[in-house]
Design a protein around this motif. Structure first.
Motif, PDB file in Angstrom:
ATOM      1  N   ILE A 179       0.839  -1.206   0.000  1.00  0.00           N
ATOM      2  CA  ILE A 179       0.000   0.000   0.000  1.00  0.00           C
ATOM      3  C   ILE A 179       0.873   1.254   0.000  1.00  0.00           C
ATOM      4  CG2 ILE A 179      -1.574   1.357   1.457  1.00  0.00           C
ATOM      5  CD1 ILE A 179      -3.037  -0.768  -0.043  1.00  0.00           C
ATOM      6  N   ARG A 180       1.950   1.209   0.787  1.00  0.00           N
ATOM      7  CA  ARG A 180       2.858   2.371   0.827  1.00  0.00           C
ATOM      8  C   ARG A 180       3.687   2.487  -0.445  1.00  0.00           C
ATOM      9  NH1 ARG A 180       3.471   0.327   6.057  1.00  0.00           N
ATOM     10  NH2 ARG A 180       5.474  -0.605   5.533  1.00  0.00           N
ATOM     11  N   ARG A 181       3.946   1.393  -1.110  1.00  0.00           N
ATOM     12  CA  ARG A 181       4.849   1.399  -2.261  1.00  0.00           C
ATOM     13  C   ARG A 181       4.166   1.759  -3.585  1.00  0.00           C
ATOM     14  NH1 ARG A 181       9.294  -3.187  -3.443  1.00  0.00           N
ATOM     15  NH2 ARG A 181      10.723  -1.631  -4.182  1.00  0.00           N
ATOM     16  N   TYR A 182       2.917   1.333  -3.758  1.00  0.00           N
ATOM     17  CA  TYR A 182       2.217   1.548  -5.017  1.00  0.00           C
ATOM     18  C   TYR A 182       1.310   2.766  -4.931  1.00  0.00           C
ATOM     19  CZ  TYR A 182       3.982  -2.933  -6.557  1.00  0.00           C
ATOM     20  OH  TYR A 182       4.800  -3.961  -6.915  1.00  0.00           O
ATOM     21  N   ALA A 183       1.023   3.360  -6.068  1.00  0.00           N
ATOM     22  CA  ALA A 183       0.264   4.611  -6.120  1.00  0.00           C
ATOM     23  C   ALA A 183      -1.207   4.419  -5.750  1.00  0.00           C
ATOM     24  CB  ALA A 183       0.371   5.214  -7.517  1.00  0.00           C
ATOM     25  N   THR A 184      -1.787   3.296  -6.134  1.00  0.00           N
ATOM     26  CA  THR A 184      -3.210   3.078  -5.857  1.00  0.00           C
ATOM     27  C   THR A 184      -3.407   1.738  -5.148  1.00  0.00           C
ATOM     28  OG1 THR A 184      -3.648   1.924  -7.934  1.00  0.00           O
ATOM     29  CG2 THR A 184      -3.848   4.338  -7.958  1.00  0.00           C
ATOM     30  N   PRO A 185      -4.472   1.630  -4.357  1.00  0.00           N
ATOM     31  CA  PRO A 185      -4.771   0.345  -3.712  1.00  0.00           C
ATOM     32  C   PRO A 185      -5.005  -0.778  -4.726  1.00  0.00           C
ATOM     33  CG  PRO A 185      -6.005   2.094  -2.652  1.00  0.00           C
ATOM     34  CD  PRO A 185      -5.359   2.689  -3.878  1.00  0.00           C
ATOM     35  N   SER A 186      -5.535  -0.439  -5.888  1.00  0.00           N
ATOM     36  CA  SER A 186      -5.765  -1.449  -6.921  1.00  0.00           C
ATOM     37  C   SER A 186      -4.447  -2.076  -7.383  1.00  0.00           C
ATOM     38  CB  SER A 186      -6.489  -0.817  -8.105  1.00  0.00           C
ATOM     39  OG  SER A 186      -6.632  -1.741  -9.144  1.00  0.00           O
ATOM     40  N   LEU A 187      -3.432  -1.247  -7.602  1.00  0.00           N
ATOM     41  CA  LEU A 187      -2.112  -1.773  -8.001  1.00  0.00           C
ATOM     42  C   LEU A 187      -1.503  -2.609  -6.880  1.00  0.00           C
ATOM     43  CD1 LEU A 187      -0.529   1.293  -9.826  1.00  0.00           C
ATOM     44  CD2 LEU A 187      -1.228  -0.879 -10.835  1.00  0.00           C
ATOM     45  N   ALA A 188      -1.700  -2.182  -5.653  1.00  0.00           N
ATOM     46  CA  ALA A 188      -1.172  -2.932  -4.514  1.00  0.00           C
ATOM     47  C   ALA A 188      -1.812  -4.317  -4.445  1.00  0.00           C
ATOM     48  CB  ALA A 188      -1.403  -2.170  -3.215  1.00  0.00           C
ATOM     49  N   ARG A 189      -3.131  -4.383  -4.636  1.00  0.00           N
ATOM     50  CA  ARG A 189      -3.818  -5.683  -4.601  1.00  0.00           C
ATOM     51  C   ARG A 189      -3.341  -6.590  -5.729  1.00  0.00           C
ATOM     52  NH1 ARG A 189      -8.173  -2.554  -2.986  1.00  0.00           N
ATOM     53  NH2 ARG A 189      -8.903  -2.320  -5.105  1.00  0.00           N
ATOM     54  N   ARG A 190      -3.204  -6.015  -6.925  1.00  0.00           N
ATOM     55  CA  ARG A 190      -2.749  -6.834  -8.058  1.00  0.00           C
ATOM     56  C   ARG A 190      -1.325  -7.332  -7.864  1.00  0.00           C
ATOM     57  NH1 ARG A 190      -4.430  -3.774 -13.423  1.00  0.00           N
ATOM     58  NH2 ARG A 190      -3.862  -2.029 -12.107  1.00  0.00           N
ATOM     59  N   SER A 191      -0.510  -6.567  -7.179  1.00  0.00           N
ATOM     60  CA  SER A 191       0.865  -7.005  -6.946  1.00  0.00           C
ATOM     61  C   SER A 191       0.923  -8.199  -6.002  1.00  0.00           C
ATOM     62  CB  SER A 191       1.699  -5.853  -6.377  1.00  0.00           C
ATOM     63  OG  SER A 191       1.367  -5.607  -5.023  1.00  0.00           O
ATOM     64  N   HIS A 192      -0.165  -8.427  -5.266  1.00  0.00           N
ATOM     65  CA  HIS A 192      -0.185  -9.518  -4.285  1.00  0.00           C
ATOM     66  C   HIS A 192      -0.670 -10.846  -4.824  1.00  0.00           C
ATOM     67  CE1 HIS A 192       1.066  -7.981  -0.454  1.00  0.00           C
ATOM     68  NE2 HIS A 192       0.623  -6.808  -0.852  1.00  0.00           N
ATOM     69  N   VAL A 193      -1.132 -10.891  -6.033  1.00  0.00           N
ATOM     70  CA  VAL A 193      -1.652 -12.151  -6.571  1.00  0.00           C
ATOM     71  C   VAL A 193      -0.609 -13.267  -6.510  1.00  0.00           C
ATOM     72  CG1 VAL A 193      -2.558 -13.288  -8.637  1.00  0.00           C
ATOM     73  CG2 VAL A 193      -3.420 -11.036  -7.960  1.00  0.00           C
ATOM     74  N   PRO A 194       0.629 -13.053  -6.953  1.00  0.00           N
ATOM     75  CA  PRO A 194       1.615 -14.137  -6.852  1.00  0.00           C
ATOM     76  C   PRO A 194       1.931 -14.508  -5.394  1.00  0.00           C
ATOM     77  CG  PRO A 194       2.390 -12.450  -8.368  1.00  0.00           C
ATOM     78  CD  PRO A 194       1.176 -11.910  -7.698  1.00  0.00           C
ATOM     79  N   LEU A 195       2.008 -13.511  -4.511  1.00  0.00           N
ATOM     80  CA  LEU A 195       2.306 -13.783  -3.108  1.00  0.00           C
ATOM     81  C   LEU A 195       1.196 -14.596  -2.456  1.00  0.00           C
ATOM     82  CD1 LEU A 195       4.004 -13.364  -0.533  1.00  0.00           C
ATOM     83  CD2 LEU A 195       2.664 -11.297  -0.131  1.00  0.00           C
ATOM     84  N   VAL A 196      -0.038 -14.216  -2.713  1.00  0.00           N
ATOM     85  CA  VAL A 196      -1.161 -14.942  -2.124  1.00  0.00           C
ATOM     86  C   VAL A 196      -1.201 -16.374  -2.643  1.00  0.00           C
ATOM     87  CG1 VAL A 196      -3.686 -15.053  -1.994  1.00  0.00           C
ATOM     88  CG2 VAL A 196      -2.503 -12.888  -1.614  1.00  0.00           C
TER      89      VAL A 196
END
Length: 58
Positions: free
Chosen positions: A20-37
């Motif tokens: 959340i702190r690293r990406y500009a929008t919450p949507s980008l933050a959520r999408r970045s988590h797909v591989p981690l999840v």
């Protein structure tokens, strides 16, 4: 067993806080988590499967 699940959930939540702190929008933050999840769900299932196997003593 509960500690494994709680530990993995805590790890995903902590990583989401960083994203959340690293990406500009919450949507980008959520999408970045797909591989981690996906990795954490697989790791959790594998861990639970391993501890469900009977222990064979010789």
């Amino acid at each position: 067993m509960l500690l494994i699940i709680v530990g993995h959930v805590v790890a995903v939540v902590a990583a989401h806080g960083v994203a959340i702190r690293r990406y500009a929008t919450p949507s980008l933050a959520r999408r970045s988590h797909v591989p981690l999840v996906a990795l954490m769900v697989g790791y959790t299932v594998l861990s639970l499967w391993i501890i469900s196997r009977p222990v064979v003593t010789g």
